[in-house]
Design an enzyme around this catalytic site. Structure first.
Site, PDB file in Angstrom:
ATOM      1  N   HIS A 132      51.955  16.837  38.143  1.00  0.00           N
ATOM      2  CA  HIS A 132      53.024  17.519  37.434  1.00  0.00           C
ATOM      3  C   HIS A 132      52.848  19.029  37.512  1.00  0.00           C
ATOM      4  CE1 HIS A 132      49.947  17.706  34.370  1.00  0.00           C
ATOM      5  NE2 HIS A 132      49.998  16.403  34.137  1.00  0.00           N
TER       6      HIS A 132
HETATM    7  P1  TYD Z   1      49.615  12.640  31.165  1.00  0.00           P
HETATM    8  O1  TYD Z   1      50.327  13.951  31.131  1.00  0.00           O
HETATM    9  O2  TYD Z   1      50.184  11.570  32.034  1.00  0.00           O
HETATM   10  O3  TYD Z   1      48.099  12.855  31.544  1.00  0.00           O
HETATM   11  P2  TYD Z   1      47.508  13.497  32.884  1.00  0.00           P
HETATM   12  O4  TYD Z   1      48.318  14.679  33.200  1.00  0.00           O
HETATM   13  O5  TYD Z   1      46.110  13.833  32.528  1.00  0.00           O
HETATM   14  O6  TYD Z   1      47.534  12.474  33.963  1.00  0.00           O
HETATM   15  O7  TYD Z   1      49.506  12.131  29.660  1.00  0.00           O
HETATM   16  C1  TYD Z   1      49.253  10.797  29.299  1.00  0.00           C
HETATM   17  C2  TYD Z   1      49.869  10.506  27.943  1.00  0.00           C
HETATM   18  O8  TYD Z   1      49.286  11.324  26.938  1.00  0.00           O
HETATM   19  C3  TYD Z   1      51.362  10.781  27.921  1.00  0.00           C
HETATM   20  O9  TYD Z   1      51.978   9.762  27.141  1.00  0.00           O
HETATM   21  C4  TYD Z   1      51.495  12.086  27.176  1.00  0.00           C
HETATM   22  C5  TYD Z   1      50.281  12.103  26.275  1.00  0.00           C
HETATM   23  N1  TYD Z   1      49.742  13.466  26.062  1.00  0.00           N
HETATM   24  C6  TYD Z   1      49.876  14.070  24.818  1.00  0.00           C
HETATM   25  O10 TYD Z   1      50.445  13.497  23.863  1.00  0.00           O
HETATM   26  N2  TYD Z   1      49.365  15.309  24.624  1.00  0.00           N
HETATM   27  C7  TYD Z   1      48.749  15.987  25.628  1.00  0.00           C
HETATM   28  O11 TYD Z   1      48.286  17.142  25.433  1.00  0.00           O
HETATM   29  C8  TYD Z   1      48.617  15.358  26.920  1.00  0.00           C
HETATM   30  C9  TYD Z   1      47.931  16.065  28.067  1.00  0.00           C
HETATM   31  C10 TYD Z   1      49.126  14.102  27.079  1.00  0.00           C
END
Ligand code: TYD
Length: 140
Positions: free
Chosen positions: A53
């Site tokens: 992302h």
């Molecule tokens: P995600 O963004 O997919 O993690 P990564 O970028 O590490 O692969 O996040 C996974 C889940 O956690 C998603 O449902 C959003 C939630 N989340 C939060 O609530 N707060 C945060 O700060 C982060 C990074 C994720």
């Protein structure tokens, strides 16, 4: 036009002594922003790719406080791979940069600091959409 900064490596000071290591990260001192959010990623298998992302508002500092991982960083044009394996070394990733974290060692604990509170709406999770935005910005 030169692309915006993709990333910057940061080396933290070693405040360790004979009692062991100590690393301190103070917002706006050791990293370029005030810290609003801290999270850490661990227990990811080596074949997992996380992230995928770009963020409209969030900047990040990533540091493997244990173990190793890799981060692929791109603005849609340039692409770099950073290896994180030292608790004293971090990568700073500005906003609107695409990142993917992968190749996690079994003992990897990837600490992430951000300048923002979580807001799912500022995430761009579709690479084609991201490319389109970056192409439009470049032509402006
Ligand atoms: P995600 O963004 O997919 O993690 P990564 O970028 O590490 O692969 O996040 C996974 C889940 O956690 C998603 O449902 C959003 C939630 N989340 C939060 O609530 N707060 C945060 O700060 C982060 C990074 C994720």
């Amino acid at each position: 036009m030169a692309a915006k900064e993709l990333f910057r490596m940061i080396n933290f000071k070693d405040l360790g002594d004979e009692r062991g290591k100590l690393v301190v990260i103070e917002g706006n001192h050791d990293i370029p922003f005030e810290i609003a959010r801290v999270f850490y990623i661990y227990g990811s298998d080596s074949d997992i790719i996380r992230g995928k992302h770009a963020n409209r508002n969030s900047e990040f500092v990533l540091v493997n406080v244990a173990g190793k991982s890799k981060v692929m960083i791109t603005d849609g044009y340039d692409k770099k791979i950073v290896e994180l394996s030292k608790p004293m070394e971090a990568v700073y990733i500005p906003k609107m940069i695409w990142k993917e974290m992968y190749d996690f060692s079994e003992d990897s604990v990837l600490l992430v600091l951000s300048n923002t509170h979580y807001d799912g709406k500022e995430y761009i999770r579709d690479f084609e959409e991201y490319r389109k935005i970056m192409t439009e910005n470049k032509n402006e």
